[in-house]
Design a protein around this motif. Sequence first.
Motif, PDB file in Angstrom:
ATOM      1  N   ARG A  77      10.383  -7.694 -53.721  1.00  0.00           N
ATOM      2  CA  ARG A  77      11.324  -8.565 -53.214  1.00  0.00           C
ATOM      3  C   ARG A  77      12.587  -8.247 -53.600  1.00  0.00           C
ATOM      4  N   GLN A  78      12.875  -7.137 -54.130  1.00  0.00           N
ATOM      5  CA  GLN A  78      14.121  -6.615 -54.114  1.00  0.00           C
ATOM      6  C   GLN A  78      14.462  -5.425 -53.215  1.00  0.00           C
ATOM      7  N   MET A  79      13.726  -5.127 -52.442  1.00  0.00           N
ATOM      8  CA  MET A  79      14.007  -4.085 -51.407  1.00  0.00           C
ATOM      9  C   MET A  79      13.742  -4.697 -50.152  1.00  0.00           C
ATOM     10  N   GLY A  80      14.508  -4.887 -49.345  1.00  0.00           N
ATOM     11  CA  GLY A  80      14.295  -5.408 -48.042  1.00  0.00           C
ATOM     12  C   GLY A  80      14.086  -4.253 -46.868  1.00  0.00           C
ATOM     13  N   MET A  81      13.283  -4.483 -45.918  1.00  0.00           N
ATOM     14  CA  MET A  81      12.935  -3.579 -45.031  1.00  0.00           C
ATOM     15  C   MET A  81      12.979  -4.008 -43.593  1.00  0.00           C
ATOM     16  N   VAL A  82      13.567  -3.254 -42.660  1.00  0.00           N
ATOM     17  CA  VAL A  82      13.795  -3.464 -41.436  1.00  0.00           C
ATOM     18  C   VAL A  82      13.231  -2.381 -40.520  1.00  0.00           C
ATOM     19  N   PHE A  83      12.173  -3.022 -39.496  1.00  0.00           N
ATOM     20  CA  PHE A  83      11.266  -2.096 -38.873  1.00  0.00           C
ATOM     21  C   PHE A  83      11.703  -1.698 -37.468  1.00  0.00           C
ATOM     22  N   GLN A  84      11.304  -0.658 -36.837  1.00  0.00           N
ATOM     23  CA  GLN A  84      11.507  -0.113 -35.715  1.00  0.00           C
ATOM     24  C   GLN A  84      11.308  -1.337 -34.695  1.00  0.00           C
ATOM     25  N   HIS A  85      10.047  -1.804 -34.850  1.00  0.00           N
ATOM     26  CA  HIS A  85       9.467  -3.001 -33.990  1.00  0.00           C
ATOM     27  C   HIS A  85       9.755  -4.327 -34.308  1.00  0.00           C
ATOM     28  N   PHE A  86      10.699  -4.578 -35.078  1.00  0.00           N
ATOM     29  CA  PHE A  86      11.250  -5.771 -35.809  1.00  0.00           C
ATOM     30  C   PHE A  86      10.246  -6.611 -36.646  1.00  0.00           C
ATOM     31  N   ASN A  87       9.001  -6.711 -36.079  1.00  0.00           N
ATOM     32  CA  ASN A  87       7.752  -7.219 -36.382  1.00  0.00           C
ATOM     33  C   ASN A  87       8.214  -8.669 -37.199  1.00  0.00           C
ATOM     34  N   LEU A  88       8.860  -9.586 -36.365  1.00  0.00           N
ATOM     35  CA  LEU A  88       9.176 -10.705 -36.695  1.00  0.00           C
ATOM     36  C   LEU A  88       7.665 -11.504 -36.323  1.00  0.00           C
ATOM     37  N   PHE A  89       7.647 -12.756 -37.231  1.00  0.00           N
ATOM     38  CA  PHE A  89       6.238 -13.532 -37.037  1.00  0.00           C
ATOM     39  C   PHE A  89       6.171 -14.415 -35.854  1.00  0.00           C
ATOM     40  N   PRO A  90       5.455 -14.029 -34.884  1.00  0.00           N
ATOM     41  CA  PRO A  90       5.627 -14.853 -33.505  1.00  0.00           C
ATOM     42  C   PRO A  90       5.058 -16.175 -33.619  1.00  0.00           C
ATOM     43  N   ASN A  91       4.543 -16.394 -34.599  1.00  0.00           N
ATOM     44  CA  ASN A  91       3.977 -17.672 -34.697  1.00  0.00           C
ATOM     45  C   ASN A  91       4.865 -18.602 -35.589  1.00  0.00           C
ATOM     46  N   MET A  92       5.997 -18.267 -35.684  1.00  0.00           N
ATOM     47  CA  MET A  92       6.931 -19.225 -36.599  1.00  0.00           C
ATOM     48  C   MET A  92       8.226 -19.111 -35.953  1.00  0.00           C
ATOM     49  N   THR A  93       9.038 -20.329 -36.036  1.00  0.00           N
ATOM     50  CA  THR A  93      10.268 -20.320 -35.648  1.00  0.00           C
ATOM     51  C   THR A  93      11.081 -19.346 -36.365  1.00  0.00           C
ATOM     52  N   ILE A  94      12.476 -19.139 -35.822  1.00  0.00           N
ATOM     53  CA  ILE A  94      13.308 -18.081 -36.524  1.00  0.00           C
ATOM     54  C   ILE A  94      13.589 -18.597 -38.116  1.00  0.00           C
ATOM     55  N   ARG A  95      13.655 -19.941 -38.156  1.00  0.00           N
ATOM     56  CA  ARG A  95      14.069 -20.514 -39.539  1.00  0.00           C
ATOM     57  C   ARG A  95      12.747 -20.205 -40.407  1.00  0.00           C
ATOM     58  N   LYS A  96      11.617 -20.286 -39.833  1.00  0.00           N
ATOM     59  CA  LYS A  96      10.426 -20.187 -40.806  1.00  0.00           C
ATOM     60  C   LYS A  96      10.393 -18.720 -41.188  1.00  0.00           C
ATOM     61  N   ASN A  97      10.671 -17.854 -40.080  1.00  0.00           N
ATOM     62  CA  ASN A  97      10.599 -16.325 -40.280  1.00  0.00           C
ATOM     63  C   ASN A  97      11.277 -16.237 -41.694  1.00  0.00           C
ATOM     64  N   ILE A  98      12.706 -16.642 -41.448  1.00  0.00           N
ATOM     65  CA  ILE A  98      13.815 -16.284 -42.730  1.00  0.00           C
ATOM     66  C   ILE A  98      13.190 -16.870 -43.834  1.00  0.00           C
ATOM     67  N   THR A  99      12.938 -18.244 -43.741  1.00  0.00           N
ATOM     68  CA  THR A  99      12.635 -18.929 -45.293  1.00  0.00           C
ATOM     69  C   THR A  99      11.310 -18.786 -45.983  1.00  0.00           C
ATOM     70  N   LEU A 100      10.322 -18.081 -45.190  1.00  0.00           N
ATOM     71  CA  LEU A 100       9.000 -18.108 -45.634  1.00  0.00           C
ATOM     72  C   LEU A 100       8.627 -17.220 -46.943  1.00  0.00           C
ATOM     73  N   ALA A 101       9.554 -16.140 -46.884  1.00  0.00           N
ATOM     74  CA  ALA A 101       9.407 -15.363 -48.156  1.00  0.00           C
ATOM     75  C   ALA A 101       9.883 -15.943 -49.376  1.00  0.00           C
ATOM     76  N   PRO A 102      11.323 -16.148 -49.284  1.00  0.00           N
ATOM     77  CA  PRO A 102      12.131 -16.670 -50.317  1.00  0.00           C
ATOM     78  C   PRO A 102      11.421 -18.069 -50.857  1.00  0.00           C
ATOM     79  N   VAL A 103      10.863 -18.714 -50.256  1.00  0.00           N
ATOM     80  CA  VAL A 103      10.267 -20.178 -50.589  1.00  0.00           C
ATOM     81  C   VAL A 103       8.945 -19.777 -51.361  1.00  0.00           C
TER      82      VAL A 103
END
Lengths: 240, 254, 283
Positions: A77-103
């Motif tokens: 949780r204290q180390m963010g990581m950004v991947f070459q292929h983004f690896n956004l979660f395609p099944n969620m909206t952008i908002r949900k992508n961002i808020t899932l983990a902190p919530v």
Amino acid sequence: MIDVKGLCKSFGDHLVLDHIDQHIAPGEKVVVIGPSGSGKSTFLRCLNLLETPTAGTITFEGQVITDPKVNINLVRRQMGMVFQHFNLFPNMTIRKNITLAPVRAKLMSKEEAEEEAGRLLERVGLPDKADAYPAQLSGGQKQRVAIVRAMAMKPKLMLFDEPTSALDPEMVGEVLDVMKELAREGMTMVVVTHEMGFAREVGSRILFMDGGHILEENEPHAFFANPREERTKLFLSKVL
Amino acid sequence: MMEAIYLELTAMAPKDLVWYQTFFVKFYRAFLVADRWKLYLRGLEQTLILTVLALVLGIVLGLLVGVIRTAHDQQRPGRRNPILGLLNALCKIYTTVIRGTPMVVQFLIMGMVIFASSRNKTMVGALALGINSGAYVAEIIRGGLMGVDVGQSEAGRSLGLNYMDVMRFIVIPQAFKNILPALGNEFIILFKDTSLISVIGGKELLYFAQAIITLTYDPMMPYLGSAFLYLVICIFLTWLQGKLERRLRQSDRR
Amino acid sequence: MKMNMKKYLALVLALALVFALAACGGKKAADVTPTEAPTEAAEPTDAPDGAEPAGDLVTVEAGKLHMSTNAAFPPYEMVDDTGAYIGIDVEVATAIAQKLGLELVVDDMDFDAALMAVQQGQSDIAMAGITVKPERAEVMDFSNTYAKGVQVVIVKEGSAIATVDDLANAELIGTQRGTTGYEYCLGDYGEEHVVAYDNGATAVQALMNGQVDCVVIDNEPAKAFVAANAGLTILDTTYADEDYAIAVQKGNTQLLDAVNQAIAELQEDGTFQAIVDKYIKAE
């Protein structure tokens, strides 16, 4: 901030990392470069234990995170990581992508997280994309969202694994701009990249890796002006 | 009024009837005499109960076996968990045996050997069907879970989400969308396989259709009637599946 | 063009459906002469000697006599250790076929399917201990009866069901699908107390397992089942008495007459009794 001692990683018989020792101080922007297969991505992925080291220890903020008893989820949780292929979660909206983990981590309430997501999206120039799905975004937009997603956890350290390698050339700039902004704010960063311009401009220290070793390290000006190792010179002559 | 016509027609010599009159007599005899249509509905009710029980069992078993098999296969080399290995071996035997033997044989073994003294054929039938379906569902789920890009779970883990959360929010929803067509297909097969339970004396739609044939000596109407009911339910299930798929595809639109 | 094709196809299908339905009606209407009094046909009209030539007798397959049956009904029809079909019906049919100058082919299937096969002209005759009933006579023609069938009740020894009257108290009665026993039980005890199996052996197995309380089935197979399974017994009182006959397709009087004549001859020359004695030991 991070202390790596004797880090080894092998896949089967193939030794990818060979006794790496490295110290990363708070606020540093370490840029890792090197030919493909040199082990730089594996090194980065070992730092948050996406790859389990074969030997050696990694200490983060005074805690030996390679100890099996450590709850690695709390560390990540204290180390963010950004991947070459983004690896956004395609099944969620952008908002949900961002808020899932902190919530889920109970770092903030849903409302707080959504507010934070809105603020961060605004900062990276995507305020109107909160309700979109990843498939509706361009590559550069996706990677900016991926950075926001990592930042939403308010990490102490950000790991970037070739964040611009999968992008069309005209989109590289927008992502690098966000990363530069992050660097200016004092974020500790470890970046694996082939963007030598970025390394020179943003990096506080350059690591050159080859064959599972860190062959050479220096502050960027000296590194690019006077590479010491033959292997480094050869590599730079090809990429610059 | 219908009854009056029926009585009038059956009083006549069959050779004097025009074809549509014969059709009417057969129809009336197969469905309306002594409220026989109620038997079909009871059969359909049994069929649906069987399907739902078997479906639930199949999903639970399939999910369990599918996740065990996937977890085993996705272990890192050199870090094999012996308990997982044992479970995986058991799961493999299960899927091999079930997928390697015909449904009818499984019904007969369940009804005549394993539960030889049970009179509750619905439970025995649902058990046999559910165990059968579980093996197929497990393979479908395994394929679905393995098919989700490994970068997805890495991204989840890098955010500090635990294994359960990664599965629940990221991997399973994506896998589910991909396997829905195969899963829907499997459930339609399961629904139709309920008709095989009559081999162990289980009562469902086809059983009652055959009971009526015994009484009327005319196979056409009861068989066509039950086929029609199966078809209607299948069309409904297919429609439901399509609707669900469209909803899940929302995130794909550009 | 493509559209037209579709239209034509639809038209052809619709017509086919109408004809199929009409055919179903037509079959019924074709000939409804009920089976005439047995005595009339039993009279040998012109005392034939030896095999009757097949003449212009039309069968499903030229030179063959197809018999549909359910070979799980001992001693009338069953399968021996080599997989061959044996039993009273099979041997009688063989003798009949010989008289008609045809070769017997046994088609084994479920009992209800055996009845269907002869109705729909997939087989020439059906012989499966088939009981003559008015409803059946409406959809198929019957020969003269050649045997007496008795529906009896098999129970486990010491069962609470001691007489046929006790059937009313049985929770579950096992039967064979499509048989008169099944049909009668459905009417007498209601669907919820009766369960039908694909063949008699499965029903008896269910009785052995305790899945049913008793089995209603024809007397001769019942004896064979009781002999083969320890702990079973047949109730002294019978459930129903009936006549067995050979079924042919409705309206096939030519074959029906030939079969009746053959039966009469077999009964006369003692062949028939010899076959029965071979399978049913006098008590």
